[in-house]
Design a protein around this motif. Structure first.
Motif, short mmCIF file in Angstrom:
data_model
loop_
_atom_site.label_atom_id
_atom_site.label_comp_id
_atom_site.label_asym_id
_atom_site.label_seq_id
_atom_site.Cartn_x
_atom_site.Cartn_y
_atom_site.Cartn_z
N MET A 24 -13.66 -9.97 -5.57
CA MET A 24 -12.29 -10.35 -5.23
C MET A 24 -11.29 -9.81 -6.25
N TYR A 25 -11.66 -9.83 -7.54
CA TYR A 25 -10.79 -9.25 -8.56
C TYR A 25 -10.61 -7.75 -8.32
N VAL A 26 -11.69 -7.08 -7.95
CA VAL A 26 -11.61 -5.64 -7.68
C VAL A 26 -10.64 -5.37 -6.52
N VAL A 27 -10.72 -6.17 -5.47
CA VAL A 27 -9.80 -5.99 -4.33
C VAL A 27 -8.36 -6.23 -4.78
N ALA A 28 -8.13 -7.21 -5.63
CA ALA A 28 -6.79 -7.46 -6.14
C ALA A 28 -6.28 -6.26 -6.95
N ILE A 29 -7.15 -5.68 -7.76
CA ILE A 29 -6.77 -4.50 -8.55
C ILE A 29 -6.48 -3.32 -7.62
N ILE A 30 -7.32 -3.14 -6.62
CA ILE A 30 -7.08 -2.06 -5.64
C ILE A 30 -5.74 -2.26 -4.96
N THR A 31 -5.43 -3.49 -4.58
CA THR A 31 -4.15 -3.77 -3.94
C THR A 31 -3.00 -3.36 -4.85
N GLY A 32 -3.08 -3.72 -6.11
CA GLY A 32 -2.03 -3.33 -7.06
C GLY A 32 -1.91 -1.83 -7.21
N GLN A 33 -3.04 -1.15 -7.25
CA GLN A 33 -3.02 0.30 -7.39
C GLN A 33 -2.42 0.98 -6.16
N VAL A 34 -2.75 0.45 -4.97
CA VAL A 34 -2.18 1.00 -3.74
C VAL A 34 -0.66 0.75 -3.73
N LYS A 38 1.79 3.87 -3.45
CA LYS A 38 2.65 3.96 -2.26
C LYS A 38 4.08 3.53 -2.53
N LYS A 39 4.33 3.02 -3.74
CA LYS A 39 5.66 2.50 -4.12
C LYS A 39 6.14 1.50 -3.08
N ALA A 40 5.36 0.47 -2.89
CA ALA A 40 5.69 -0.59 -1.94
C ALA A 40 5.52 -1.92 -2.66
N PHE A 41 6.64 -2.48 -3.10
CA PHE A 41 6.59 -3.66 -3.95
C PHE A 41 7.05 -4.90 -3.21
N ALA A 42 6.39 -6.02 -3.52
CA ALA A 42 6.66 -7.28 -2.84
C ALA A 42 7.86 -8.02 -3.42
N ASN A 43 8.29 -7.63 -4.62
CA ASN A 43 9.39 -8.31 -5.29
C ASN A 43 10.45 -7.30 -5.70
N PRO A 44 11.73 -7.68 -5.54
CA PRO A 44 12.79 -6.73 -5.88
C PRO A 44 12.77 -6.29 -7.34
N GLU A 45 12.42 -7.21 -8.25
CA GLU A 45 12.39 -6.84 -9.67
C GLU A 45 11.33 -5.78 -9.95
N ASP A 46 10.21 -5.82 -9.21
CA ASP A 46 9.18 -4.80 -9.37
C ASP A 46 9.66 -3.46 -8.82
N ALA A 47 10.34 -3.51 -7.69
CA ALA A 47 10.88 -2.28 -7.09
C ALA A 47 11.91 -1.66 -8.02
N GLU A 63 -0.80 -3.73 3.06
CA GLU A 63 -1.08 -4.88 3.92
C GLU A 63 -2.56 -4.96 4.30
N ARG A 64 -3.19 -3.83 4.48
CA ARG A 64 -4.64 -3.81 4.77
C ARG A 64 -5.41 -4.41 3.59
N CYS A 65 -5.06 -4.00 2.39
CA CYS A 65 -5.71 -4.56 1.19
C CYS A 65 -5.48 -6.06 1.10
N ARG A 66 -4.25 -6.48 1.38
CA ARG A 66 -3.93 -7.91 1.32
C ARG A 66 -4.72 -8.70 2.37
N ARG A 67 -4.88 -8.13 3.56
CA ARG A 67 -5.67 -8.81 4.59
C ARG A 67 -7.13 -8.93 4.17
N ALA A 68 -7.66 -7.89 3.56
CA ALA A 68 -9.05 -7.95 3.07
C ALA A 68 -9.19 -9.05 2.02
N HIS A 69 -8.22 -9.14 1.13
CA HIS A 69 -8.25 -10.16 0.09
C HIS A 69 -8.11 -11.56 0.69
#
Length: 149
Positions: A24-34, A38-47, A63-69
């Motif tokens: 599960m940690y690996v999937v979370a890391i993959i999500t962050g890397q994607v 892809k430069k797709a951030f969930a929070n305006p401050e990150d963008a 979103e695919r990574c998030r669904r897997a998680h």
């Protein structure tokens, strides 16, 4: 407790549970890397930190990574409860290990199929196979506890 560490079933459960949590940690890391790639951030401050508000957006790959998680959380968390209680029922260590192994492998295959977009029905078969030991453990727990309801 030391007595818990003598329980072969509980030790097996702990081993497979730890593998699943690490997955599960690996999937979370993959999500962050994607997200970063892809430069797709969930929070305006990150963008803003990564190029501007135009990157405050959703992306299908993220979103695919998030669904897997999310699917992991929906399935692994109940397994953690069921496996822990099942371990206390004094089941056969071999049968218990088979339960834990099948669930673990099923979840790993499910995640790989999800993230790599493997051909159907790979993901749904992996999901279904992983559910079998959970239903078995739940049934055994219910049977063992029915006299106390």
């Amino acid at each position: 407790s030391p007595k818990m560490m003598e329980n072969k079933v509980f030790l097996s459960f702990t081993f497979y549970s730890t593998i699943l949590i690490l997955k599960m940690y690996v999937v979370a890391i993959i999500t962050g890397q994607v997200r970063l790639r892809k430069k797709a951030f969930a929070n305006p401050e990150d963008a803003l930190r990564n190029g501007g508000l135009q990157y405050y957006r959703e992306d299908p790959d993220v979103e695919r990574c998030r669904r897997a998680h999310r699917n992991d959380m929906e399935n692994i968390f109940p397994f953690l409860f069921l496996g822990a209680i099942y371990s206390l029922l004094d089941p056969s260590p071999t049968i218990a290990r088979i339960h834990f192994f099948i669930f673990c492998v099923g979840r790993i295959v499910h995640t790989v199929a999800y993230l790599l977009r493997l051909k159907a029905p790979t993901r749904s078969v992996a999901y279904s196979v992983a559910q079998l030991p959970c239903f078995s453990m739940a049934l055994q727990i219910l049977l063992a506890t029915t006299p106390y309801w």
